[in-house]
Design a protein around this motif. Sequence first.
Motif, PDB file in Angstrom:
ATOM      1  N   LEU A  30       0.851  -1.289   0.114  1.00  0.00           N
ATOM      2  CA  LEU A  30       0.028   0.046  -0.124  1.00  0.00           C
ATOM      3  C   LEU A  30       0.864   1.266  -0.003  1.00  0.00           C
ATOM      4  O   LEU A  30       0.468   2.270  -0.372  1.00  0.00           O
ATOM      5  CB  LEU A  30      -1.049   0.078   1.201  1.00  0.00           C
ATOM      6  CG  LEU A  30      -2.060  -0.858   1.298  1.00  0.00           C
ATOM      7  CD1 LEU A  30      -2.687  -1.104   2.612  1.00  0.00           C
ATOM      8  CD2 LEU A  30      -3.028  -0.667   0.244  1.00  0.00           C
ATOM      9  N   LEU A  31       2.030   0.928   0.587  1.00  0.00           N
ATOM     10  CA  LEU A  31       3.015   2.631   0.607  1.00  0.00           C
ATOM     11  C   LEU A  31       3.782   2.497  -0.550  1.00  0.00           C
ATOM     12  O   LEU A  31       4.593   3.278  -0.564  1.00  0.00           O
ATOM     13  CB  LEU A  31       3.818   2.339   2.120  1.00  0.00           C
ATOM     14  CG  LEU A  31       3.059   2.535   3.411  1.00  0.00           C
ATOM     15  CD1 LEU A  31       3.928   2.309   4.485  1.00  0.00           C
ATOM     16  CD2 LEU A  31       2.392   3.717   3.236  1.00  0.00           C
ATOM     17  N   THR A  32       3.614   1.671  -1.463  1.00  0.00           N
ATOM     18  CA  THR A  32       4.293   1.891  -2.697  1.00  0.00           C
ATOM     19  C   THR A  32       3.632   1.709  -4.082  1.00  0.00           C
ATOM     20  O   THR A  32       4.116   1.769  -5.107  1.00  0.00           O
ATOM     21  CB  THR A  32       5.607   0.638  -2.807  1.00  0.00           C
ATOM     22  OG1 THR A  32       4.770  -0.643  -2.729  1.00  0.00           O
ATOM     23  CG2 THR A  32       6.642   0.739  -1.717  1.00  0.00           C
ATOM     24  N   VAL A  33       2.280   1.949  -3.623  1.00  0.00           N
ATOM     25  CA  VAL A  33       1.379   2.201  -5.014  1.00  0.00           C
ATOM     26  C   VAL A  33       1.210   3.603  -5.467  1.00  0.00           C
ATOM     27  O   VAL A  33       1.699   4.352  -4.552  1.00  0.00           O
ATOM     28  CB  VAL A  33      -0.140   1.439  -4.850  1.00  0.00           C
ATOM     29  CG1 VAL A  33       0.211  -0.009  -4.453  1.00  0.00           C
ATOM     30  CG2 VAL A  33      -0.670   2.098  -3.643  1.00  0.00           C
ATOM     31  N   ARG A  34       0.861   3.797  -6.660  1.00  0.00           N
ATOM     32  CA  ARG A  34       0.502   5.154  -7.051  1.00  0.00           C
ATOM     33  C   ARG A  34      -0.789   5.720  -6.512  1.00  0.00           C
ATOM     34  O   ARG A  34      -1.668   4.825  -6.239  1.00  0.00           O
ATOM     35  CB  ARG A  34       0.517   5.081  -8.780  1.00  0.00           C
ATOM     36  CG  ARG A  34       1.736   4.580  -9.365  1.00  0.00           C
ATOM     37  CD  ARG A  34       1.598   4.502 -11.049  1.00  0.00           C
ATOM     38  NE  ARG A  34       2.607   3.794 -11.414  1.00  0.00           N
ATOM     39  CZ  ARG A  34       4.003   4.240 -11.661  1.00  0.00           C
ATOM     40  NH1 ARG A  34       3.982   5.510 -11.321  1.00  0.00           N
ATOM     41  NH2 ARG A  34       4.938   3.460 -12.294  1.00  0.00           N
ATOM     42  N   ASP A  35      -0.776   6.877  -6.625  1.00  0.00           N
ATOM     43  CA  ASP A  35      -1.975   7.644  -6.214  1.00  0.00           C
ATOM     44  C   ASP A  35      -2.933   7.725  -7.242  1.00  0.00           C
ATOM     45  O   ASP A  35      -2.786   7.084  -8.102  1.00  0.00           O
ATOM     46  CB  ASP A  35      -1.787   9.112  -5.518  1.00  0.00           C
ATOM     47  CG  ASP A  35      -1.228  10.038  -6.629  1.00  0.00           C
ATOM     48  OD1 ASP A  35      -1.276   9.654  -7.912  1.00  0.00           O
ATOM     49  OD2 ASP A  35      -0.456  11.196  -6.419  1.00  0.00           O
ATOM     50  N   GLU A  36      -4.131   8.417  -7.102  1.00  0.00           N
ATOM     51  CA  GLU A  36      -5.266   8.355  -8.173  1.00  0.00           C
ATOM     52  C   GLU A  36      -4.771   8.936  -9.219  1.00  0.00           C
ATOM     53  O   GLU A  36      -5.256   8.618 -10.376  1.00  0.00           O
ATOM     54  CB  GLU A  36      -6.506   8.979  -7.591  1.00  0.00           C
ATOM     55  CG  GLU A  36      -7.121   8.173  -6.403  1.00  0.00           C
ATOM     56  CD  GLU A  36      -8.306   9.007  -5.840  1.00  0.00           C
ATOM     57  OE1 GLU A  36      -8.375  10.027  -6.195  1.00  0.00           O
ATOM     58  OE2 GLU A  36      -8.885   8.269  -4.807  1.00  0.00           O
ATOM     59  N   ALA A  82      11.633   3.345   0.279  1.00  0.00           N
ATOM     60  CA  ALA A  82      10.879   2.123   0.651  1.00  0.00           C
ATOM     61  C   ALA A  82      11.575   1.163  -0.261  1.00  0.00           C
ATOM     62  O   ALA A  82      11.883  -0.054   0.359  1.00  0.00           O
ATOM     63  CB  ALA A  82       9.743   2.390   0.399  1.00  0.00           C
ATOM     64  N   LEU A  83      11.851   1.292  -1.531  1.00  0.00           N
ATOM     65  CA  LEU A  83      12.346   0.116  -2.218  1.00  0.00           C
ATOM     66  C   LEU A  83      14.017  -0.098  -2.120  1.00  0.00           C
ATOM     67  O   LEU A  83      14.144  -1.314  -1.895  1.00  0.00           O
ATOM     68  CB  LEU A  83      12.027   0.472  -3.751  1.00  0.00           C
ATOM     69  CG  LEU A  83      10.586   0.281  -4.185  1.00  0.00           C
ATOM     70  CD1 LEU A  83      10.815   0.443  -5.801  1.00  0.00           C
ATOM     71  CD2 LEU A  83      10.098  -1.375  -4.053  1.00  0.00           C
ATOM     72  N   THR A  84      14.560   0.849  -1.846  1.00  0.00           N
ATOM     73  CA  THR A  84      15.863   0.739  -1.330  1.00  0.00           C
ATOM     74  C   THR A  84      16.087   0.104  -0.011  1.00  0.00           C
ATOM     75  O   THR A  84      17.127  -1.071   0.086  1.00  0.00           O
ATOM     76  CB  THR A  84      16.574   1.982  -1.426  1.00  0.00           C
ATOM     77  OG1 THR A  84      16.719   2.865  -2.363  1.00  0.00           O
ATOM     78  CG2 THR A  84      18.055   1.921  -0.974  1.00  0.00           C
ATOM     79  N   ALA A 104      11.552   4.774  -8.910  1.00  0.00           N
ATOM     80  CA  ALA A 104      12.431   4.956  -7.701  1.00  0.00           C
ATOM     81  C   ALA A 104      13.736   5.740  -7.899  1.00  0.00           C
ATOM     82  O   ALA A 104      14.343   6.104  -6.953  1.00  0.00           O
ATOM     83  CB  ALA A 104      12.655   3.550  -6.980  1.00  0.00           C
ATOM     84  N   GLY A 105      14.295   5.688  -9.177  1.00  0.00           N
ATOM     85  CA  GLY A 105      15.485   6.441  -9.471  1.00  0.00           C
ATOM     86  C   GLY A 105      16.574   5.251  -9.789  1.00  0.00           C
ATOM     87  O   GLY A 105      16.406   4.254  -9.284  1.00  0.00           O
ATOM     88  N   ASP A 114      18.750  10.178 -16.411  1.00  0.00           N
ATOM     89  CA  ASP A 114      18.530   9.895 -14.910  1.00  0.00           C
ATOM     90  C   ASP A 114      18.878   8.358 -14.589  1.00  0.00           C
ATOM     91  O   ASP A 114      18.774   8.037 -13.368  1.00  0.00           O
ATOM     92  CB  ASP A 114      17.302  10.188 -14.395  1.00  0.00           C
ATOM     93  CG  ASP A 114      17.206  11.926 -14.587  1.00  0.00           C
ATOM     94  OD1 ASP A 114      18.230  12.659 -14.511  1.00  0.00           O
ATOM     95  OD2 ASP A 114      16.078  12.514 -14.615  1.00  0.00           O
ATOM     96  N   LEU A 115      18.634   7.449 -15.525  1.00  0.00           N
ATOM     97  CA  LEU A 115      18.460   6.057 -15.181  1.00  0.00           C
ATOM     98  C   LEU A 115      19.685   5.258 -15.692  1.00  0.00           C
ATOM     99  O   LEU A 115      19.744   3.951 -15.507  1.00  0.00           O
ATOM    100  CB  LEU A 115      17.229   5.723 -15.640  1.00  0.00           C
ATOM    101  CG  LEU A 115      16.285   6.151 -14.973  1.00  0.00           C
ATOM    102  CD1 LEU A 115      14.613   5.414 -15.745  1.00  0.00           C
ATOM    103  CD2 LEU A 115      15.932   5.932 -13.671  1.00  0.00           C
TER     104      LEU A 115
END
Length: 975
Positions: free
Chosen positions: A417-423, A434-436, A468-469, A500-501
Amino acid sequence: MSAAPDSTVPPAHQSVRAESGFAYGVIGADLHILGNGMPLYLLGNWSPAAPAPTPWLRELPSRMLNARNAVVGFHGRHDERRSLHAWLAEDARLSMRWLHGVGGQGKTRLADQLALEAGARGWKTVVATHGPGAVVRSASHDLRSDNHAGLLIIVDYADRWPLSHLNWLFSNSLLRQPGLPIRVLLLARTDDAWLPVSEAAAEQGAATSQQRLDALPATVTARTEMFSAARDGFAQHYGFAESPTVVPAVPLESAGMGLTLALHVTALVAVDAHVSGRRAPADMAGLTVYLLDREHAHWSRMADDGTHHVGATRGALRTTPEVMNHTVFVASLTGPQTHDRGRTALRDAGIHGASHRPDQILADHALCYPAAQPGDRTVLEPLYPDRLAEDFLALTLPGHSVTDYPAQAWAGPTSRLLTVRDEEGSAPAHLARALTFLASAAMPDRWPHLTGYVEEILRTDPLLALDAGGAALTALAAAGLDTEVLEAIEERLPPGSHTDLDTGIAALVHGLAVRRLPRTRDPLTRARELDRLGGRLGFAGRHAEGLERTQEALETWRSLAAADPQTHETGLAGALTDLGIRLARVGRREEAVAPAQEAVGICRRAAEAATPGARTDADDGLATALNELGIRLSEVGLREEAVTAAAEAVALRRRLASTNPAVYEEGLAAALNNLGSFLSRAGHRSETLEIGQEVLAIQRRLTAEDRAAHEPQLATALSNLGIHLWEAHRMDEAHVPTREAVAIRRRLAAVNPAAYESHLADALANLGAHLAGAGFLEDAVPPTAEAVAIQRRLARANPAAYEPDLAWTLSNLGAHLYEVQRLPDALTAGREAVEVLRRLVGVNPAAHEQDLASGLGNLGVYLIRAGRPEEAAEASGESVAILRRLAAGNPALHEPELLRTWWTIADEHKNQRPHAALEAAEQAVRLCRRLVAAEPDTYATDLRIVLTAQADILRILGRMTEADAIVRELGDVRL
């Protein structure tokens, strides 16, 4: 704002006021601000850690592990400290060091100790914190280094900063204080990002080095000393000073005890267990569980005791221990947040409702985990150190084998839930952290069960890895994720270079290739895998590695094509083209021509044999091969051949773009861009301006649609248009597109120096030339000098690749310095240019003889002005001899330069060598009359100039009658 480092300047005063937000200011440094008004990074004065109250520390033993609470004095690391002090004492004015070691190795503690010891020797220390997501308070920082022996800047988590943000830090005026030794210590877990960072640092003129913080010495004696120091430091807060009977429960010689943090955890648990009468666990996982159990106990105690007041924590918790556990988990994923974002994070995690009011939960959490500094207006302060937070995440998520720690069913859904996109489809601001953190904890030697949770997040939305970069993408590539998940990310990679990637993409593609190649038996699959890997490594600036992979691919393609030419020769041609590109990038330009020519031959045969249905693809392949061949030919001085190849490529691209512009317009722009450049170098300058304008129009359209993908090509189009305007004598216009090209390339080089800083140097050199041509002589020197600094450093590492550009820019720098009356500096630059050009001519005369002639001509001017006519005559004479020979073979290309050289000798030598000057003027007049006959509009002004010079010299020699005759000719309107 900045203040000069002058002890006579009175103390500065700055008032910083915040209204409905925060305010932040510095004295003696620059502020770099994001578009939303937040600082790109924060600079603050370092201060020693302040001891925390004993009762507050004992509430949660993990607080004693946080270096900022100053519980354990520094001990050991004698060799590392000596190395760092030697670095401080180096002669370099500016030097940067990348200090890397795994989490828990003690990097921050070592940096703090260095700051303390350097301070005792008169150094000032400043801490740089990444701005986005950082704790920000209304504050003013006086960063001036008046009366200090040196300046040390500590950058924590440097591997998690975007490269562009680090580059802005490197450009800060804080690092530009003359006469002051400046050292930048960058702390990181790995050296993955060091190559591009070091190149960005070197671009700023910094010396660079790296230092690995290895595991602690394996000897029991050394580790016992560090354990004892930590144990005694902790024991003081538990009320007893003599603690020799407190011994480690985990053998100190075990592999896990190589971390400073592991020794400290062992000592802390041993002391706490001794005081409480508990039994200390005998393994590292058990020690971590012991500390986390103390966290749980504290939440329960605070929730149960309505009168609880101990030390710095005041007020009972209304939040239940279960909800506090959930909230601490959220904080570990998000890191510190503003109050509004904290409430949103709780809501997203499902922690809300009538019985769970977010404001009360955040307030209670702050009682247990207060913000980093008094007055910080943030919530959701995470567990420290980071490694403990990572372990907490891992133990809370089900799937581990630690039986005495309660995993929670809500932990998996919360991480998703903390890593999903908003509306609106935007990724959360804390996604990178979070992912790191999850990926770092999921490493095979730590908590491999976490890979399943990371995989579930990315299976649902693989693009999150890219959002996430680059740093997070690199961590994910090393985390041991399922190949299928990584391949899903790979499928969504941008097709070409992405500023950037690129570094993270190269890590991902390399990791996949390492897995797939050993089990790949199909030669075709192997060839394509190596092709892809070579290309991605090249985009990331890892050119030598890219060349090696491309050479491997080529061997496989040759075998395939030998067995089945009709099916595989096209793939062979692509590999040959790629090989030419990679060889050129590492400076092996002469070797690059042959594979490019072979590729064109294959593609031409394929196009001639193609059926009508396959002709489009065949023509596209031939155009690509011709385009690259033109580049390779131009790089070795075969200019007319380059024009021929590029013109054919443009014809093919026009036909393709006319039928499908969406697919082929980008290729047309690239082909036109190259044709314009090759025409210019071959002397056909009248055709280039219209081509440059067409290219720019196409690239602006493409960049408007996808900036990241097309901005590098837009910069090239702008730079080339500036050159074409300059060559068309539209000097006042030429510097305008070139300035825009510099701005774009500076941004690109900030993110990926390895791939783009050489292009930045080219644009800077062009800008200097165009400013000088427009009469902005003083303004021309700085960009040209910056270009020389970049190219000189690049040429030291790879002379074959970068010395040609360095020589050209040095010649320009000498000319600009001469124009602003800096003759000694002009002589230095001119001599260096000639020295480099002589080396280049020795290797490839066709590519560099004209440049040598030009450099010698300039050097002759500087020498005559310096009062050294004999040396001037020698340099000028050699220049003329070269140009005469070249002009005999290609008049259109070399006669204009010969004309300029004759005129320069006439004008500059007339006072000290008037007879030689007159001879040069007569040669210039004869040549110019012939050129005027062929192109009167182009050369009429030049004829006036050289006739005027001839008349002036005749007057110096006293030959007035002849001078007057020339003046009468100049008055003839038909001239």
